[in-house]
Each structure stands twice: as C-alpha cells, then as structure tokens.
Design a protein around this motif. Sequence first.
Motif, PDB file in Angstrom:
ATOM      1  N   ASP A 195      36.327  16.337   5.934  1.00 39.20           N
ATOM      2  CA  ASP A 195      35.228  17.254   5.629  1.00 39.20           C
ATOM      3  C   ASP A 195      34.195  17.327   6.742  1.00 39.20           C
ATOM      4  N   HIS A 196      34.075  16.250   7.520  1.00 43.96           N
ATOM      5  CA  HIS A 196      33.043  16.205   8.545  1.00 43.96           C
ATOM      6  C   HIS A 196      33.591  16.509   9.942  1.00 43.96           C
ATOM      7  N   LEU A 197      34.839  16.933  10.047  1.00 47.03           N
ATOM      8  CA  LEU A 197      35.399  17.257  11.353  1.00 47.03           C
ATOM      9  C   LEU A 197      34.834  18.576  11.863  1.00 47.03           C
ATOM     10  N   VAL A 198      34.482  18.585  13.135  1.00 49.35           N
ATOM     11  CA  VAL A 198      34.043  19.811  13.815  1.00 49.35           C
ATOM     12  C   VAL A 198      35.025  20.036  14.954  1.00 49.35           C
ATOM     13  N   LEU A 199      36.070  20.806  14.702  1.00 44.18           N
ATOM     14  CA  LEU A 199      37.132  20.982  15.676  1.00 44.18           C
ATOM     15  C   LEU A 199      36.723  21.983  16.741  1.00 44.18           C
ATOM     16  N   MET A 200      37.012  21.623  17.977  1.00 40.55           N
ATOM     17  CA  MET A 200      36.747  22.494  19.119  1.00 40.55           C
ATOM     18  C   MET A 200      37.896  22.360  20.117  1.00 40.55           C
ATOM     19  N   ARG A 201      37.996  23.363  20.980  1.00 38.11           N
ATOM     20  CA  ARG A 201      38.959  23.294  22.079  1.00 38.11           C
ATOM     21  C   ARG A 201      38.251  22.647  23.264  1.00 38.11           C
ATOM     22  N   VAL A 202      38.630  21.409  23.548  1.00 35.39           N
ATOM     23  CA  VAL A 202      37.878  20.559  24.470  1.00 35.39           C
ATOM     24  C   VAL A 202      38.687  20.318  25.741  1.00 35.39           C
ATOM     25  N   SER A 203      38.007  20.316  26.854  1.00 35.93           N
ATOM     26  CA  SER A 203      38.621  19.924  28.118  1.00 35.93           C
ATOM     27  C   SER A 203      38.754  18.410  28.149  1.00 35.93           C
ATOM     28  N   VAL A 204      39.986  17.935  28.225  1.00 40.19           N
ATOM     29  CA  VAL A 204      40.218  16.491  28.210  1.00 40.19           C
ATOM     30  C   VAL A 204      39.617  15.841  29.446  1.00 40.19           C
ATOM     31  N   ASP A 205      39.704  16.511  30.618  1.00 38.97           N
ATOM     32  CA  ASP A 205      39.119  15.944  31.839  1.00 38.97           C
ATOM     33  C   ASP A 205      37.620  15.730  31.674  1.00 38.97           C
ATOM     34  N   GLU A 206      36.930  16.736  31.164  1.00 38.56           N
ATOM     35  CA  GLU A 206      35.483  16.615  30.998  1.00 38.56           C
ATOM     36  C   GLU A 206      35.134  15.587  29.931  1.00 38.56           C
ATOM     37  N   LEU A 207      35.955  15.499  28.907  1.00 44.53           N
ATOM     38  CA  LEU A 207      35.701  14.512  27.861  1.00 44.53           C
ATOM     39  C   LEU A 207      35.785  13.102  28.414  1.00 44.53           C
ATOM     40  N   LEU A 208      36.829  12.819  29.170  1.00 38.97           N
ATOM     41  CA  LEU A 208      36.991  11.484  29.734  1.00 38.97           C
ATOM     42  C   LEU A 208      35.921  11.182  30.783  1.00 38.97           C
ATOM     43  N   ASP A 209      35.561  12.183  31.593  1.00 40.10           N
ATOM     44  CA  ASP A 209      34.502  11.965  32.584  1.00 40.10           C
ATOM     45  C   ASP A 209      33.173  11.660  31.896  1.00 40.10           C
ATOM     46  N   SER A 210      32.899  12.359  30.785  1.00 42.58           N
ATOM     47  CA  SER A 210      31.657  12.119  30.060  1.00 42.58           C
ATOM     48  C   SER A 210      31.627  10.698  29.493  1.00 42.58           C
ATOM     49  N   VAL A 211      32.738  10.250  28.946  1.00 43.22           N
ATOM     50  CA  VAL A 211      32.805   8.886  28.413  1.00 43.22           C
ATOM     51  C   VAL A 211      32.637   7.856  29.530  1.00 43.22           C
ATOM     52  N   ALA A 212      33.310   8.089  30.645  1.00 43.94           N
ATOM     53  CA  ALA A 212      33.211   7.145  31.765  1.00 43.94           C
ATOM     54  C   ALA A 212      31.784   7.084  32.308  1.00 43.94           C
ATOM     55  N   ALA A 213      31.122   8.248  32.369  1.00 43.15           N
ATOM     56  CA  ALA A 213      29.736   8.255  32.863  1.00 43.15           C
ATOM     57  C   ALA A 213      28.813   7.488  31.916  1.00 43.15           C
ATOM     58  N   SER A 214      29.060   7.589  30.614  1.00 41.85           N
ATOM     59  CA  SER A 214      28.223   6.879  29.647  1.00 41.85           C
ATOM     60  C   SER A 214      28.375   5.363  29.773  1.00 41.85           C
ATOM     61  N   MET A 215      29.549   4.909  30.211  1.00 41.74           N
ATOM     62  CA  MET A 215      29.804   3.474  30.320  1.00 41.74           C
ATOM     63  C   MET A 215      29.639   2.947  31.742  1.00 41.74           C
ATOM     64  N   ALA A 216      29.207   3.796  32.661  1.00 43.49           N
ATOM     65  CA  ALA A 216      29.143   3.384  34.071  1.00 43.49           C
ATOM     66  C   ALA A 216      28.225   2.192  34.262  1.00 43.49           C
TER      67      ALA A 216
END
Length: 464
Positions: free
Chosen positions: A277-298
């Motif tokens: 019920d709480h899913l918000v599905l989007m068409r996401v760029s996997v490259d940008e998703l992983l880069d965003s995660v890596a930047a958050s953990m840098a």
Amino acid sequence: MLRSLVRLYLAVLIGGGIAIVLINQSFGQLFHSRVTTLERDGQSAYAFVLEDYLQRHPGAARAEALAELRKHGGSSFTLTTLADVEAELKGSRWRELRDGKLVLDDNATSYYLPLPDGIVVHARRNEVSNLGVQALAYGLFAIAILLSVILWVRYHWRDLRKLEAAAHAFGSGNLSTRAQLSRKSNIYELSQQFNEMARQIEASILHQRDMMHGISHELKTPLARLEFGLALLQASQSPESPERQRERHQALRKDVRELDELVTELLTLSRLEQGEDHLVLMRVSVDELLDSVAASMANDVADRSLTLSVSVSTAGLRQGGRTAEARAGNGEAPDPTYHVCDPKLVARALLNLIRNSTRYAREAISLRAEIGAAGALVLSVEDDGPGIPLADRDRVFEPFHRLDSSRDRHTGGFGLGLAIVRRVALVHGGDVRLESTVSGGPRFVVTLPALPLPLPVQRKVAAP
C-alpha cells in the motif's frame, strides 16, 4: 453435526420421493410404445378369451354378458365404437386400433381392445394396488437411504470432529495444535489449509511477541541512561565546569537521538509489513540510484578508511533493440539502466546493507547492480569482513537479532537494518539472500522483479 446429518437425510429423502413421483407420472408417456408392446404380449391370451366370450353373446345379450363378467373381475369394461374412439386416439395409435391391435391411452392407464364386429372394449389396466405393501416398500426405501447416508457421513463426521477439536484447541491458545488426518480423508485438503493457516498465525503471533520483547529491551537501555543522566544533573552539589556540563548534555542528546532512530526504524518496519500500500513506483535510473547511495555513505566509509566501489552491469539488457555494449561499439553513448521500483525504499535497503558492511569490513565494500532473469534487478553488497556462519544466515534478517550479543549498539546497531532490507525486497515481490564471497566475507543479494509502471506515461525519474 447432527443437524447437518438430518438436513442431508431430508434432502436425499425428498429428492428420492420427487424422483419416484416423476417416474410414475412421466415414464408411461416417455416409453409409451415399449409399454404398449409389453401390454399386448401380456394381454394376448386375455384378449383372445374376452373376444371369444363376447362373440358368443351377440346383440342385446352382450350387455348382460359384460355385467356377468364384471361380477367375477376387477376390470371396468365400457363398450364403444371405432367412430367414438377416433376423437380420443390420434396418429399411429388410431391406425393400430383400426388394424385390430390393442393400444393404450396417452397415460398408459387403460387400453382399447377392438372386436371383429367394430365394437371396441375400453378397460382399465389390471394393476394390483396394495397400500400396505406400498407403504412397506417405501419405508424400506427410506431406511436404505438413511443407512447409506449414515455410512457415507460416518467418516466425514469423525474427521470433522477432529478438525473441530483442533480448531477449539487452537482458539484456546494452544498455537502448536495441528489437525492430523489421513491422506485418504475427503477433507484432507481442508485440514492442510487449516494447518497452514495455524502455522502462519502462530508464526505471526510469535513474531509479534519477539518484536514486543525486542522493543522493550531496546527502549529500556537509552531510557535508563537518560534517567541516570538526569539524576546526576539533579544530584550534583558542586558546580561543574562548562566542559563537563557540555559532555553531560551531549550524552543526553545522544540517548535522545538513539531513541529517535529506534522509533524511526520501528515505524519504517511497521509500514513495510503492511504490504504494497505504501509503494511509490517510479522508473528509476539505476546508475543514479547507486551513485546517490554511495554519496550518502562517502563520509562514513572515509572515516573508517574503507573503499566503496560501485558497478552497474547491463549485459544482456535490450535497449532500443540493441544491447548497451553494441551501442557503445557504434560510437553511441549507452543508455543507463532503468528499473521500476520505489527508489526511497530501495535506497534505504542499500544504505542499511552498506552501514552493516562498514561495521565489519576490513578494507573494501562493493556495491553492484546487474540484470537477472526476466528483467529482474539484482543488487548485491559484499565486504571483506568476517563471514556469517551457516547456522545464523537464516536468522540475520529477523528483527533485533544480533550475531554476537556481547557487541554494543555502536557495533551491532538495533538489529532492525537487515529486517528492513528483507521487507523492502518482499513488498517489491522479490527476495534477499546471504551468500559467501571467495574471500569468506558476506554478500547480500537483493532481487527485485520487473514491475509494470502504474503511470500512463513512463517518465525517467532520477533517484532521490
């Protein structure tokens, strides 16, 4: 149980009675020609004697002869002519009567016997009727049905009683109760459904109990530290230095932040357990998703002198009719890989996995994405830290589970991170598994199946 048996018996009995009435009323018409043939064969001798008897009493004497005949038999005779019968019989029966054959009426309850001089004898068929015998026959029929129903219901009754006893015991609080029925039972599949339901309910209740115990345990420690710190501030007689007061306030704020993080984790896990019920599905760029995660953990990775490598493999992924490698070989810039998912939840799962790795990794952490079977997105996080024993691999995804209870919260966290990762995978229809790398370290693999985009127009949405 008894009420069901009585209803079944009455239904069968009423159905059998209706069938008997329909047979008696309709079979004479349905099989009229066959009954007529049997009646001719059975009445041939009787018709010959009757014809001879009436031939010897012609004219006015025939009426007296019939009256005398009625005294010695149960048949009701009526004399008529072919002309009078023509209005009652039509078609083939009229032609057979005209040809001198015995015929039956429409209901097969009486017959017409033609005589050579044009006289037709109309008489009722000789059917012996004995109400006492019929009542006895129908009574035996009802008893036979009752015995058949009891024999058939007996095994159902026994198995239903077992299932009822199991349901009563389970409802009384014995969650380990299961219905034990033979595979030959007609309600075996029902018992298996009951057992599966009981297993899921038991697992859910035990999970809730463990959750409540874990929540109580996790909340108790920071609350105790807060209470202790406040007591020290209240009981302090001599004025403390600003540095000491600052340290105490920092410790109290740390405990408050710890409580806030725990409540946030619990709310996230609770929301994920409610399903899609709480899913918000989007068409996401996997490259940008992983880069965003890596930047958050840098910063966290750098503070621990670790290296975090990120890679995205598009091997086998069709893009515009050609693979990404083929497009690059033609001098074209390869399109990034896209996947439909909830980017915030997937990013949260990856952050939890990387945070978990930063606690135990020695030098390196690897974050990788690739396309699996049927277009599924496979995300993996691995490190070169100590591996996880096989006996503990199934439990690492349970809430508040720590491999080593002696570790403090700074090292082991709350024990909710991997539980959230599993719930994120499940609400996407995927799964998460734990493997071992060549170096012996753990590899967490999250598989997210391909999902349809619920929006009418697919748009490229960058990762948060």
